[in-house]
Motif scaffolding. Structure first.
Motif, PDB file in Angstrom:
ATOM      1  N   PHE A 227      -5.263   2.597  -2.039  1.00 59.11           N
ATOM      2  CA  PHE A 227      -3.906   3.112  -3.009  1.00 59.11           C
ATOM      3  C   PHE A 227      -3.627   4.488  -3.453  1.00 59.11           C
ATOM      4  N   TYR A 228      -1.878   4.923  -3.389  1.00 58.29           N
ATOM      5  CA  TYR A 228      -2.290   5.962  -3.606  1.00 58.29           C
ATOM      6  C   TYR A 228      -2.433   6.237  -4.754  1.00 58.29           C
TER       7      TYR A 228
ATOM      8  N   SER B 125       2.889   1.783  -3.364  1.00 59.56           N
ATOM      9  CA  SER B 125       2.220   3.237  -4.560  1.00 59.56           C
ATOM     10  C   SER B 125       2.554   4.781  -4.481  1.00 59.56           C
ATOM     11  N   ILE B 126       3.030   5.124  -3.413  1.00 59.46           N
ATOM     12  CA  ILE B 126       3.613   6.524  -2.845  1.00 59.46           C
ATOM     13  C   ILE B 126       4.955   6.992  -3.476  1.00 59.46           C
ATOM     14  N   PRO B 127       4.588   7.498  -4.163  1.00 62.78           N
ATOM     15  CA  PRO B 127       5.777   7.774  -5.666  1.00 62.78           C
ATOM     16  C   PRO B 127       7.233   8.056  -4.675  1.00 62.78           C
ATOM     17  N   GLY B 128       7.962   7.112  -4.379  1.00 58.50           N
ATOM     18  CA  GLY B 128       9.357   7.948  -3.828  1.00 58.50           C
ATOM     19  C   GLY B 128       9.431   7.021  -2.904  1.00 58.50           C
ATOM     20  N   VAL B 129       8.439   6.306  -2.101  1.00 58.38           N
ATOM     21  CA  VAL B 129       8.875   5.339  -1.331  1.00 58.38           C
ATOM     22  C   VAL B 129       8.828   3.649  -1.676  1.00 58.38           C
ATOM     23  N   LYS B 130      10.475   3.543  -0.909  1.00 62.39           N
ATOM     24  CA  LYS B 130      10.208   1.930  -1.681  1.00 62.39           C
ATOM     25  C   LYS B 130      10.134   1.135  -0.607  1.00 62.39           C
TER      26      LYS B 130
ATOM     27  N   VAL C  53       3.920  13.022   2.135  1.00 60.20           N
ATOM     28  CA  VAL C  53       3.908  11.723   2.275  1.00 60.20           C
ATOM     29  C   VAL C  53       3.263  11.461   3.383  1.00 60.20           C
ATOM     30  N   ILE C  54       3.584  11.830   4.507  1.00 63.71           N
ATOM     31  CA  ILE C  54       3.226  11.186   5.745  1.00 63.71           C
ATOM     32  C   ILE C  54       1.721  11.273   5.577  1.00 63.71           C
TER      33      ILE C  54
ATOM     34  N   LEU D 285       0.529  -1.038   0.274  1.00 62.63           N
ATOM     35  CA  LEU D 285      -0.196   0.208  -0.220  1.00 62.63           C
ATOM     36  C   LEU D 285       0.961   1.340   0.123  1.00 62.63           C
ATOM     37  N   LEU D 286       1.697   1.095   0.717  1.00 56.54           N
ATOM     38  CA  LEU D 286       2.776   2.427   1.414  1.00 56.54           C
ATOM     39  C   LEU D 286       3.721   2.295  -0.028  1.00 56.54           C
TER      40      LEU D 286
END
Length: 414
Positions: A376-377, A262-267, A363-364, A259-260
Motif C-alpha cells: 500500500f501507499y 490508497s494513493i491520495p487523489g486516486v478514487k 502517481v503512475i 491498493l491503488l
C-alpha cells in the motif's frame, strides 16, 4: 541491412484497411542468402479472415506483424492470435520510405523490418482486460456526453434569459431540477418557482426570483428545455447501467483497486481505469519509466549537437492519461500532504502545467511500484524535500529574502 542480420527467417507483414488486407510473406529462397516475397490480398470479413488464418498456419511463420491502423486491425488480431505468432506494431515505427507508399510496398516493408527485428510489439491486453477496457471507456464516453449536454442546457437557458446557473452551482441539483420541471409544465411566476428551492438555496430566495423573472420564455423554450432534461435523464440511466456492470466485472480485482485507492487523489473509478488500461500486471512494463512513457506522462527528449531543446510530453494512452490528469487535479485541490506540497513547490517554480504532468508521472510510478510489490501507499514526510535538497532549500530561502531587501548572514546553529 546485411542478410546475416536477419533474425526471423519466415515472416509476414500485414497492411490492414477497412475492406481488405495486403499480406506479404517473406521466406528463404532456393538461392543462398536470398529471400522470396509474395503479396496476396484478403478480405476483411470473418470467413475470409479464417481462410487467411489457415493460409498463415500452413506457411509455418516465425512472426507476423501488422500495423495498428484505426480499429481495423482488431478482428484480424483477435482471430489470429490463438494459433499464429502475430504482433501489433506502432505505425510510426514501421513507416515506409517517402515516395514509395502503397499498400503492397507497406506490407513488404513490414515484412522486411520484422525479419530484421526492428519493430517493437505494442501492448495488447488479454480478453478479460479488453472487456474491462470496453466498460471503463464506455463510462468515460457517457460521462463526457453528459457533461456536454449539461453545457448545452445551460447555454439554451442563457439564450432564454433564465439565469438560474448564476445562482445555483449545479444545474442538476434538486432545486434546479424542480424549477426546470415546473417551467416545462407551464409555471412562469418567479416567486412560485423560487419557492421550490431546497437546502442552502432557500437563503437566496431574492436572487432566485430575479434570475427566474422572464417574459421571453415561450412554449417552444419549454419544449427545448424538456428535450435536454429528458436526454440527461436517459444518460443518467445509461451511466447507472454501465456502473453496475463495471462493479460486477471488477469484483475479482477489488484487492488491486483498494491498493491503488490508497494513493491520495486516486478514487475508485480512477483505480479501475488504471487497471483496465494497464492490465494490472506490471510484468508487461519492465520499468516504471516505460509505463510512464507508454502512458504519455514522460518528458520528451530532443537533443542535437550536444544541446537539449524543448520537447513536449509524449503521446500515450489517452484514457489512462485522462485518469492521471484527474488525479493530479485532485492532488492540487488538497490542503496538505506530501504530494500536494510537492505540487505547490513545482507549480511555484515551473508553472501549473508542468506541475500537473509531474504529478501524473509520480502517481503512475507509484502505481507501478505498488502493483509490482503488492504494498500500500505510504505517505512520505514533508521534510523529505528539505532533507534531500538542503543546499537548494537554503539557496532558495536566501534568494527570496534578498529579493525582499534583506541582507542575509547565515550562522550554523550549535
Amino acid at each position: 541491412m546485411e542478410t546475416n542480420d536477419v533474425i526471423y527467417q519466415r515472416v509476414a507483414g500485414m497492411d490492414v484497411s477497412k475492406r481488405d488486407v495486403k499480406v506479404c510473406i517473406r521466406v528463404p529462397s532456393v538461392q543462398s542468402n536470398r529471400y522470396h516475397s509474395e503479396v496476396t490480398t484478403w478480405g476483411a470479413t470473418v470467413p475470409e479472415i479464417m481462410e487467411l488464418k489457415e493460409f498463415l498456419e500452413a506457411a509455418e511463420l516465425e512472426l507476423v506483424v501488422m500495423e495498428s491502423t484505426s480499429d481495423y486491425w482488431k478482428p484480424f488480431f483477435y482471430l489470429l492470435e490463438e494459433t499464429v505468432p502475430v504482433q501489433l506494431v506502432n505505425a510510426r515505427q514501421a513507416r515506409n520510405l517517402p515516395g514509395h507508399k502503397t499498400d503492397v510496398s507497406d506490407a513488404s516493408w513490414l515484412a522486411k523490418t520484422a525479419s530484421w527485428g526492428l519493430l517493437a510489439p505494442s501492448f495488447v491486453p488479454p480478453p478479460p482486460i479488453r472487456e474491462l477496457r470496453d466498460l471503463t471507456r464506455a463510462r468515460s464516453t457517457v460521462t463526457h456526453d453528459h457533461t456536454r449536454e449539461v453545457q448545452r442546457l445551460e447555454k439554451y437557458l442563457e439564450n432564454t434569459g433564465i439565469k438560474i446557473s448564476s445562482v445555483a452551482s449545479k444545474l442538476e441539483s434538486v432545486t434546479c431540477t424542480r424549477i426546470l420541471r415546473a417551467l416545462i409544465a407551464g409555471e412562469r411566476d418567479p416567486k412560485v418557482l423560487a419557492e421550490l428551492a431546497r437546502g442552502k438555496l432557500r437563503n437566496k430566495f431574492a436572487e432566485l426570483e430575479q434570475a427566474l423573472t422572464n417574459v421571453r420564455f415561450t412554449d417552444h423554450d419549454a419544449f427545448m428545455v424538456g428535450f435536454y432534461m429528458d436526454h440527461l435523464d436517459a444518460q443518467r440511466a445509461r451511466l447507472a447501467a454501465v456502473e453496475e456492470q463495471i462493479n460486477e466485472a471488477f469484483k475479482s480485482l477489488e484487492g488491486k483497486i483498494e491498493l491503488l485507492s490508497s494513493i491520495p487523489g486516486v478514487k475508485t473509478a480512477i483505480a479501475q481505469v488504471i487497471i483496465a488500461e494497464t492490465g494490472g500486471d506490471m510484468r508487461v512494463f519492465p520499468t516504471s519509466a516505460q509505463l510512464a512513457a507508454w502512458s504519455g506522462v514522460a518528458p520528451g527528449n530532443n537533443e542535437s549537437a550536444g544541446r537539449h531543446k524543448p520537447a513536449s510530453v509524449r503521446k500515450g494512452n489517452v484514457y489512462l492519461k485522462g485518469a492521471l490528469g484527474q488525479t493530479a487535479l485532485n492532488i492540487a485541490k488538497q490542503k496538505h500532504g506530501f504530494l500536494n506540497d510537492r505540487y505547490r513547490r513545482l507549480a511555484n517554480r515551473r508553472g501549473k502545467s508542468r506541475a500537473i504532468v509531474a504529478m501524473e508521472h509520480t502517481v503512475i510510478t507509484a502505481a507501478w511500484n505498488m502493483l509490482t510489490d503488492g504494498a500500500f501507499y505510504e505517505e512520505p514526510t514533508i521534510k523529505r524535500f528539505t532533507e534531500a535538497n538542503k543546499d537548494r532549500t537554503r539557496q532558495r530561502a536566501i534568494k527570496e529574502l534578498r529579493q525582499q531587501g534583506y541582507e542575509v548572514t547565515l550562522t550554523l546553529a550549535a
